[in-house]
Structure formats: structure tokens, C-alpha cells
Design an enzyme around this catalytic site. Structure first.
Site, PDB file in Angstrom:
ATOM      1  N   ALA A 627       0.333   5.516  -0.491  1.00  0.00           N
ATOM      2  CA  ALA A 627       1.610   6.057  -0.035  1.00  0.00           C
ATOM      3  C   ALA A 627       1.480   7.566   0.062  1.00  0.00           C
ATOM      4  O   ALA A 627       0.924   8.207  -0.834  1.00  0.00           O
ATOM      5  CB  ALA A 627       2.733   5.673  -0.985  1.00  0.00           C
ATOM      6  N   GLY A 628       1.956   8.122   1.157  1.00  0.00           N
ATOM      7  CA  GLY A 628       1.902   9.556   1.360  1.00  0.00           C
ATOM      8  C   GLY A 628       3.260  10.193   1.180  1.00  0.00           C
ATOM      9  O   GLY A 628       4.231   9.555   0.763  1.00  0.00           O
ATOM     10  N   GLU A 629       3.311  11.499   1.516  1.00  0.00           N
ATOM     11  CA  GLU A 629       4.563  12.240   1.347  1.00  0.00           C
ATOM     12  C   GLU A 629       5.647  11.720   2.277  1.00  0.00           C
ATOM     13  O   GLU A 629       6.819  11.698   1.935  1.00  0.00           O
ATOM     14  CB  GLU A 629       4.285  13.724   1.617  1.00  0.00           C
ATOM     15  N   PHE A 630       5.241  11.248   3.471  1.00  0.00           N
ATOM     16  CA  PHE A 630       6.223  10.860   4.474  1.00  0.00           C
ATOM     17  C   PHE A 630       6.352   9.354   4.645  1.00  0.00           C
ATOM     18  O   PHE A 630       7.263   8.890   5.298  1.00  0.00           O
ATOM     19  CB  PHE A 630       5.856  11.497   5.822  1.00  0.00           C
ATOM     20  N   GLY A 631       5.449   8.579   4.091  1.00  0.00           N
ATOM     21  CA  GLY A 631       5.504   7.129   4.264  1.00  0.00           C
ATOM     22  C   GLY A 631       4.233   6.491   3.743  1.00  0.00           C
ATOM     23  O   GLY A 631       3.446   7.113   3.024  1.00  0.00           O
ATOM     24  N   VAL A 633       0.465   4.551   3.771  1.00  0.00           N
ATOM     25  CA  VAL A 633      -0.830   4.727   4.424  1.00  0.00           C
ATOM     26  C   VAL A 633      -1.494   3.355   4.502  1.00  0.00           C
ATOM     27  O   VAL A 633      -1.531   2.619   3.511  1.00  0.00           O
ATOM     28  CB  VAL A 633      -1.723   5.714   3.649  1.00  0.00           C
ATOM     29  N   ASP A 744      -5.117  24.029  -1.178  1.00  0.00           N
ATOM     30  CA  ASP A 744      -5.016  22.917  -2.146  1.00  0.00           C
ATOM     31  C   ASP A 744      -6.345  22.165  -2.218  1.00  0.00           C
ATOM     32  O   ASP A 744      -6.381  20.939  -2.230  1.00  0.00           O
ATOM     33  CB  ASP A 744      -3.880  21.971  -1.744  1.00  0.00           C
TER      34      ASP A 744
END
Length: 984
Positions: A627-631, A633, A744
Site C-alpha cells: 500500500a502506498g501513500e495514495f492507494g 500497489v 529520502d
């Protein structure tokens, strides 16, 4: 002895002790004193029984008068806890037909009653004569009656009848006999109850047990095992039936270990020299060979001195000893390989499980000192636990003396306090071919060629003459391979097909011949689309070159004009905000400059310019991988027209997004689309014309570098780890030359493919660190969130992010890689990390980290950012290490850099641990808990005596794990020696 006699008595008297008498008139020596009503009815008289014994009887014979109702009431009878009472009556009856002139009211029967009460309530003066308070038991009829003839001949035809009644609940009862016209004598009355007798059965004693209230009742009696016996399985019990008989028992007792049955009623101690190991055994057995039992009641025979019993040997097996050493060793040396053969030991210790261990020691030329061989030495079929008297040993150093100890061990060798018997053989290896090339790197690729480089073998064993490269298309096999040669450790392979994946191997050659081929690695040529894309990227360079020619001509004219003027003026040149390419002056091809997509008035224009739109029909989503920041994977497949299908990673934008979220999501694609480097994650394209919106990148099989290293702790060599670091540095060099600052850089943001190629990823997070409020990795600083443990001090204090701050982060990544994914600064808080860095403290070298690598880390952590190396210098330094593996032999220590204060992660206080489980948890090796306990290492004191051979024997085969555990054992041993009380 007294107990045995009692048990025998219980068995002998079991049948006779089934009835207990409450009243028996045959034993009376005086008047019975029963109450009769009317007085003219029943009469007590003395008489004789059939054996002419004097007895007290009652008789009645009022047959000539009608309407007789004569009652006889016994005295109070205590029931003594019985629930069912039996009454035995012996009587005689006169045959009515033998009486002359008798009216028809003559009877030959009588009635039996009982009355239950708690106390004496009837006496001669106060008796109750009515059937109402009594409960009738039965009408008693005679089986035989006597006549005048019988009486005259004194023939006594005695009847015996038994009746029972119950259940009784009061303290006692009365019996009442009713005569209503018979001529009879009540010779005797016996009142009793039945019970099951005390008995010994199945090696258990059962107490006397009264029967139940009904004739069909079953009463449970719990048994007690006789002395030195124990219950088996279920609790033992017997059922007592209504007739006072024991039913089939449930459960059983057997003689416990060390005792044998005697006459089925006792358990006798096994005499000295014998034993009984289990309850199930029938009797005591003589001690097996080489063992003894000096005392009675032994459950097992102890082994004599010098003999042992293995953990898996049953007690009845003879004790055995350790084997003698192997004999007649023969060694055959072939360059850097050796074959050892030997004869079995003359003495096997009485066992048939003899195996062999090979201890390898590499020695100095004078053999005055030797050390254990490293993990690169190969043993076939194995080093430990050999069952055959032969072993092949390879990957030895050339021209080096070795000593091999061949140990003979068996199932009891671990029980002996002495080391295994062994035989030693000394050999010296010959000249040998070079060892394998550890890794290869792709320098560049075209549609028809691939350029590769590699370090020299770790053991060249002489001067490298040249290298041989074997390559073939992955779809084929090595039988269709081609060969190429190179005088250096770089080669360009030509004549390849576009867009094909090739399997490549390389080997070195010395005067001793070729070494082994390296491991197989895959590299790919460019496709036609890749080539055109690269060509498009070089067009600005071509245009720039043409423009440079024009500028040169104009410059000549301008110079002449300037020279003709007394004054010249200059004005500031204006640059376009969207300048994308420029010539670096360092030759073709030119370098691209990174364009921030947020400098576009319309960010969607950046997406269209830098990312290729993919039709959603070409994409197949298979499974969620994160799961990513926007939805979420996904893992999926991409099949573009004219190209082969490939695996891809698919980032999706969750439903209900805002326009800002959509722009932010696609900005990562705008950034990634500008990069083209083997160590940067490759963007395949985007899907923006359907839902969900997708970013499609190449699929990296091994996932994030930090978790991949933790899962494979200790499984990679230093050269392999340096190869990974070199790839990351090459990717960051490319980014820095494009003027891109990552912000990062951490192992969690490096992805690893199936060939262990590391690629920099996660370009969307650097701009939006301030939006992540959930991850404790990121800490607030100057209004934003930054990953403190990876961030340079100037970036923490002033948010000054540069390529130099990325170099600091790269040093932390180096530390993560060499520690196999350990958390930087361990469990220190973020504020403690900041304070330590401000005081010039730096991370110490990870375990077994080469000093050269730790020094490079310290260079990356220079407080003055201008003193830190550039990524180009880091790549060159790592390349030198790869080409010269000997430079990585020296292991760093905390005291090696006295000018640089290092953080010291304090060694755990091992004296505070009480169990092996606690200790393994503390050093993060809890996966070996069962192996330690199964092998018998159940206490910390035993653990402190372990060696590397012990670790191999229990299944710790990874070199990194062995070193970590042995280092902890050494520290524990030191602490325990300083605290002797701990050893108690």
C-alpha cells in the site's frame, strides 16, 4: 510382610465376607423378648433345630378358631448404614389337611412386614397393632408342610425363605410377622445386608463397599494402588452390584519403575544389579553391559566410567564408549583441491553409528601457527557427519600449508568430556587456477552490444592473463553459447539482437589454466523504441553542436567589432524557465538537467512530456503487494504491441481523490520519467485516461532492500554487499549530475531485483515529507517531517537539502547494508540521535565490516558538507575495492578511529538473562530456540561452552549467524567470569 499377609487374607476371604448380620435368633441364649398380640397368639418357646441345637422359637396354632389375626413384633434393629435389608426365615408349617375337624379358615402362609423409624417406639406395653403403619414385604408360603405322621416320626420339614426390602433411610426398623390361621413354628430369623468385600485386584486395594438400595444398583468404589504401584491411564475403580459381587474393573495399577510384581498382590524392589525402566515392564532385568545399579529399586542402570548412553538409547541398551581415531589416511593433492581417504577406527566403542568430521586449518609456512579455514572452502559430500571414509576438499589457497584433523565420533561422543579422537594430515597445495569472478556490472548497452565490467577474482593465484566471456540468449541454453575474450576486466560484446536478454558468465585465466565460470547474470540490449528514445534525447546535443558552430563564427565577428570599439557593454542573458538540456562539455552524450514538474503552469503538461500514456487494455493486475501513500500497489503484467510481456509494479490512485491528490500522485511519474539509468527504477508509463489512475514501473522481485537484507541475514559475501552499494552509488551519481536531490535516501527506498541489482526509488516522497504524519521514521522539523536518522545535520537544522546531504544519507544506507538491515542508531530516540550527531558522535562499524567501508561511511558523515565525497568519487572508491578484494580483509573496530568518537551500542547485560530463550530473543536469533533446546543446550552455562562446531551440529549454517552468536557467547562468558555468582 504384615501388609502382604493382609492382602493375602483379603483375597482368601473375598467370597465369605459378603454378608453382615444385623440380628440372628439362632445365637440368642435368653428370651428374645418380642411382642405378641394378642397374648393368646404367638408364644415363645425353647426347642431344637434339625441338628438338635437349642434354639428360641415362636409358634402359633389357633387353627380351630376362625378369624385369627396374631401379630409378632421384633425388637428395634439398627441398619448400620445399609440401604437394602435381607431377612432369612426358617419355619415349619402343619398341613391343614392333616388336621381333623379344622374349619376352612386354616392357613399355611403368613405375612412379613417392616416399619422404618429413627428410634425405639414400640414396647410390650405400647405396641401398635395395625397393618397401617407397616410396609408389607411379602406373603410367605411354605414349600413343604408336615402332617401328623411326620410329627409322630419327628420328621422336621423346615422351610427357608429369604426376602429383601429397601431402600432404607432411617436409623433402623422393626420386623412384624402376621398369622391369620396357620399352625406353624418360626424357628429362626436372620437379618443381614450384603456388601462387596475388601479385595486386591490389578495391584489396587478396594475397600468394603455396601450394595445399593436396589438389587440392580451399581456402587462405584475407587481403588488405591498398593505401595510402589501407580495408576495407568484412567483412575482405577470397581463396581459393586446388588448381590455384593465386584464387576469388571476399570483402569489398573502397575508396579512403578524399579519395582516388580510379586504374587500379583505386591510390588517388590528390584535387587541390586537389576533394573526396571517402566511401569509396563513385566519384571526386573539384569543391567546391560558396562552398567550397574548399586542400590535396590533402580529404574535405570548407570554407565560405568568411560561409558555413556546416548539421549536416544533406551535403558535396556548397553552403555558404549567413544571410538578411537581413524587410521591409515591417504591424501591426494591436485592444485588447490585435495582428496582424503582413511580406514575406520579400530575401536567403534560398541556402536554402529560412527561418523566423521573434518577440521580444516590453514597454517603459516613454518606451521607454527594455524587458524580455522574460512567459509569459502568446499567439502564434498560435507564437512561434518560424514558416513563414508572419503571427502573431497576444494577452493583452498594455492601454495599454502594446511592441516586436516579427521575426527571419529559416534552417538555418545557429545557425552564425553574429552575431545573426539582424531588423526591429522599435513599437506601443501600447488599452483592453481584463479577463483571465480564475484560479480559483473553493466556499463552501457545499445541495440547490438552490451559493455560489461567486473572485479578480478578474490584469489587470482597468479597473474591474470585474460578473461573468457560466455554468453547466450536466455531463451536458449548454454550449449548454444558464444565466447569472447578480453585482456582487461572490461569487455564489449557485439553482434547481439535488439531487445534480447542475454545470460553472461566470465572466468579468468592464469598460467595454471582457466578458473570456474562466474554465476549467471542477465543483461538486456536496447529495443528499437529504447534506441529512438535515446536518439531523441541526444537531438538537443546535436542542435547545440550546430548552434555552437554558429556562435563560434559570430564570436569572431563580435571580437573584431569589440576590438574596434573603445568600450563594450554587457547585458544579462535571459534563460528560459523550461531549459531542459545542455552540453556538459565532457563529450557525447550530453547530460540532461532535471526539471521540477511543479515549475509547469499545468502539471499535467509535465506528465504528458515525461511519461508515456499506456492503454489500460495492455495492463493485467494480478495481486496486491503493498500500500502506498495514495492507494494500493499491485503486481501485474504489461504487454505492449510488438514487445514481450513483462512483470510490472502498478501504483493506483484510490477512489475519491481530489485534483490536488491526482497532481501529487502523477508528479512522481513526471520525475521518474526523466531518469534513465540501470540503478534507477524505470517508469514504463502511466494510465490517466481511465480509472483507476496508474503509475506503472518495472517489477523488482526482491522488494525493499532493508527487509530483503533482514530476511537473508549473513547470506551474502562482502563483495556482494559492496556490489549492491556500488549500484546504489551509481544511481545517486546519475541523479546528482542531473541536479536532482532525493532527500529520502534509505534502504527502505531501494528496490532489489532477482539479479541483486539495487535501484533507487520513491521520488514522490521527497517533496511531500510534511504530509506523512503516521510514520515514526519522520520527525517534525521547521514545520515539516524529515527522516532524522538518515538526514544530514544541516538539513535537519535549516532544511538545506543538497547532493551533499544525500551523500550523508548514503553513508547511513552503507551502514544498513553492512549490518543486514539493522535500524540506524538502534532504539535511540530521534532527539538523542540529533544530540549525538551535534556532539560529533558517529555510528560504529557493523559486525565484520571492512575498515575501508567504515572509513567511507565516516567520510560521508563529515560535519562540513563540502568535505564529504561526491557520488562520482564514491563510485570510484567502491570500484577499487571490488577490483582489489584484499583491501576488504581488514575488519573495522571501534578503537580503529580514535580521532572520531563513535557511538557504542552497549552490550546487553547477559547476567540478567535466566533462560536460553531470553538470550536468543535479545540477540534476535530466536529462530534457533528449538535447535538449542533439542540439542541439550538448555542453560546459559552450557551455552557459554559452545564452539563453532556445536553451532554447525545444531543447524546454524549461515556464517553471519554463527559469528553473531559466537560473539554474543564470548561477551556472555566474559560477563559471567566477572560475576562468578552467576555460574552457580
Amino acid at each position: 510382610m504384615a501388609l502382604d499377609c493382609l492382602l493375602l487374607f483379603l483375597l482368601a476371604s473375598a467370597v465369605a465376607a459378603m454378608e453382615e448380620t444385623l440380628m440372628d435368633t439362632r445365637t440368642a441364649t435368653a428370651e428374645l423378648g418380642w411382642t405378641a398380640n394378642p397374648a393368646s397368639g404367638w408364644e415363645e418357646v425353647s426347642g431344637y433345630d434339625e441338628n438338635l441345637n437349642t434354639i428360641r422359637t415362636y409358634q402359633v396354632c389357633n387353627v380351630f378358631e376362625p378369624n385369627q389375626n396374631n401379630w409378632l413384633l421384633t425388637t428395634f434393629i439398627n441398619r448400620r448404614g445399609a440401604h437394602r435389608i435381607y431377612t432369612e426365615m426358617r419355619f415349619t408349617v402343619r398341613d391343614c389337611s392333616s388336621l381333623p375337624n379344622v374349619p376352612g379358615s386354616c392357613k399355611e402362609t403368613f405375612n412379613l412386614y417392616y416399619y422404618e423409624t429413627d428410634s425405639v417406639i414400640a414396647t410390650k406395653k405400647s405396641a401398635f397393632w395395625s397393618e397401617a403403619p407397616y410396609l408389607k414385604v411379602d406373603t410367605i408360603a411354605a414349600d413343604e408342610s408336615f402332617s401328623q405322621v411326620d410329627f409322630g416320626g419327628r420328621l422336621m420339614k423346615v422351610n427357608t425363605e429369604v426376602r429383601s426390602f429397601g431402600p432404607l433411610t432411617r436409623n433402623g426398623f422393626y420386623l412384624a410377622f402376621q398369622d391369620y390361621g396357620a399352625c406353624m413354628s418360626l424357628l429362626s430369623v436372620r437379618v443381614f445386608f450384603k456388601k462387596c468385600p475388601s479385595i486386591v485386584q490389578n495391584f489396587a486395594v478396594f475397600p468394603e463397599t455396601m450394595t445399593g438400595a436396589e438389587s440392580t444398583s451399581l456402587v462405584i468404589a475407587r481403588g488405591t494402588c498398593i505401595p510402589n504401584a501407580e495408576e495407568v491411564d484412567v483412575p482405577i475403580k470397581l463396581y459393586c452390584n446388588g448381590d455384593g459381587e465386584w464387576m469388571v474393573p476399570i483402569g489398573r495399577c502397575t508396579c512403578k519403575p524399579g519395582y516388580e510384581p510379586e504374587n500379583s498382590v505386591a510390588c517388590k524392589a528390584c535387587p541390586a544389579g537389576t533394573f526396571k525402566a517402566s511401569q509396563e515392564a513385566e519384571g526386573c532385568s539384569h543391567c546391560p553391559s558396562n552398567s550397574r545399579s548399586p542400590s535396590e529399586a533402580s529404574p535405570i542402570c548407570t554407565c560405568r566410567t568411560g561409558y555413556y548412553r546416548a539421549d536416544f538409547d533406551p535403558p535396556e541398551v548397553a552403555c558404549t564408549s567413544v571410538p578411537s581415531g581413524p587410521r591409515n589416511v591417504i591424501s591426494i593433492v591436485n592444485e588447490t583441491s585435495i582428496i582424503l581417504e582413511w580406514h575406520p577406527p579400530r575401536e567403534t566403542g560398541g556402536r554402529d553409528d560412527v561418523t566423521y568430521n573434518i577440521i580444516c586449518k590453514k597454517c603459516r609456512a613454518d606451521r607454527r601457527s594455524c587458524s580455522r579455514c574460512d567459509d569459502n572452502v568446499e567439502f564434498v559430500p560435507r564437512q561434518l557427519g560424514l558416513t563414508e571414509c572419503r571427502v573431497s576438499i576444494s577452493s583452498l589457497w594455492a601454495h599454502t600449508p594446511y592441516t586436516f584433523d579427521i575426527q571419529a565420533i559416534n552417538g555418545v561422543s557429545s557425552k564425553s568430556p574429552f575431545p573426539p579422537q582424531h588423526v591429522s594430515v599435513n599437506i601443501t597445495t600447488n599452483q592453481a587456477a584463479p577463483s571465480t569472478v564475484p560479480i559483473m556490472h553493466q556499463v552501457s548497452a545499445t541495440m547490438r552490444s552490451i559493455t560489461l565490467s567486473w572485479p578480478q577474482p578474490e584469489q587470482p593465484n597468479g597473474i591474470i592473463l585474460d578473461y573468457e566471456i560466455r554468453y547466450y540468449e536466455k531463451e536458449h541454453n548454454e550449449f548454444n553459447s558464444s565466447m569472447a575474450r578480453s585482456q582487461t576486466n572490461t569487455a564489449r560484446i557485439d553482434g547481439l539482437r535488439p531487445g534480447m536478454v542475454y545470460v553472461v558468465q566470465v572466468r579468468a585465466r592464469t598460467v595454471a589454466g582457466y578458473g570456474k565460470f562466474s554465476g549467471k547474470m542477465c543483461f538486456q540490449t536496447l529495443t528499437d523504441d529504447d534506441y529512438k528514445s535515446e536518439l531523441r534525447e541526444q537531438l538537443p546535443l546535436i542542435a547545440g553542436s550546430a548552434a555552437a558552430g554558429v556562435v563560434f563564427v559570430v564570436s569572431l565577428v563580435a571580437i573584431s567589432i569589440v576590438c574596434s570599439r573603445k568600450r563594450a557593454y554587457s547585458k544579462e542573458a535571459a534563460y528560459s524557465d523550461k531549459l531542459q538540456h545542455y552540453s556538459t562539455g565532457r563529450g557525447s552524450p550530453g547530460m540532461k538537467i532535471y526539471i521540477d514538474p511543479f515549475t509547469y503552469e499545468d502539471p499535467n503538461e509535465a506528465v504528458r512530456e515525461f511519461a508515456k500514456e499506456i492503454d489500460v487494455s495492455f495492463v493485467k493486475i494480478e495481486e496486491v503487494i503493498g500500500a502506498g501513500e495514495f492507494g494500493e500497489v499491485y503486481k501485474g503484467r504489461l504487454k505492449l504491441p510488438g514487445k514481450r510481456e513483462i512483470y510490472v509494479a502498478i501504483k493506483t490512485l484510490k477512489a475519491g481523490y481530489s485534483e490536488k491528490q491526482r497532481r501529487d500522485f502523477l508528479s512522481e511519474a513526471s520525475i521518474m520519467g526523466q531518469f534513465d539509468h540501470p540503478n534507477i527504477i524505470r517508469l514504463e508509463g502511466v494510465v490517466t485516461k481511465s480509472r483507476p489512475v496508474m503509475i506503472i514501473t518495472e517489477f523488482m522481485e526482491n522488494g525493499a532492500l532493508d527487509s530483503f537484507l533482514r530476511q537473508n541475514d549473513g547470506q551474502f559475501t562482502v563483495i556482494q554487499l559492496v556490489g549492491m552499494l556500488r549500484g546504489i552509488a551509481a544511481g545517486m551519481k546519475y541523479l546528482s549530475e542531473m541536479n536532482y536531490v532525493h532527500r529520502d535516501l534509505a534502504a527502505r527506498n531501494i528496490l532489489v531485483n532477482s539479479n541483486l541489482v539495487c535501484k533507487v526509488s520513491d521520488f514522490g516522497l521527497s517533496r511531500y515529507l510534511q504530509d506523512d504524519t503516521s510514520d515514526p521514521t519522520y520527525t517534525s522539523s521547521l514545520g515539516g517531517k524529515i527522516p532524522v536518522r538518515w538526514t544530514a545535520p544541516e538539513a535537519i537544522a535549516y532544511r538545506k537539502f543538497t547532493s551533499a546531504s544525500d551523500v550523508w544519507s548514503y553513508g547511513i544506507v552503507m551502514w544498513e547494508v553492512m549490518s543486514f538491515g539493522e535500524r540506524p542508531y538502534w532504539d535511540m530516540s530521534n532527539q538523542d540521535v540529533i544530540n549525538a550527531i551535534e556532539q560529533d558522535y558517529r555510528l560504529p562499524p557493523p559486525m565484520d565490516c571492512p575498515a575501508a567501508l567504515h572509513q567511507l561511511m565516516l567520510d560521508c558523515w563529515q560535519k562540513d558538507r563540502n568535505s564529504r565525497p561526491r557520488f562520482a568519487e564514491i563510485v570510484n572508491t567502491l570500484d577499487k575495492m571490488i577490483r582489489n578484494p584484499a583491501s576488504l580483509k581488514t575488519v573495522a573496530t571501534i578503537t580503529a578511529v580514535p580521532s572520531q568518537p563513535l557511538l557504542d551500542r552497549s552490550i546487553p547485560d547477559f547476567t540478567a538473562f535466566t533462560t536460553v530463550d531470553d538470550w536468543l530473543s535479545a540477540i534476535k536469533m530466536v529462530q534457533y530456540r528449538d535447535s538449542f533446546l533439542t540439542a541439550g543446550f538448555t542453560s546459559l552455562q552450557l551455552v557459554t561452552q559452545m564452539t563453532s562446531e556445536d553451532l554447525l551440529r545444531i543447524g546454524v549454517t549461515l556464517a553471519g549467524h554463527q559469528k553473531k552468536i559466537l560473539s554474543s557467547i564470548h561477551s556472555m562468558r566474559v560477563q559471567m567470569n566477572q560475576s562468578p555468582s552467576v555460574m552457580a
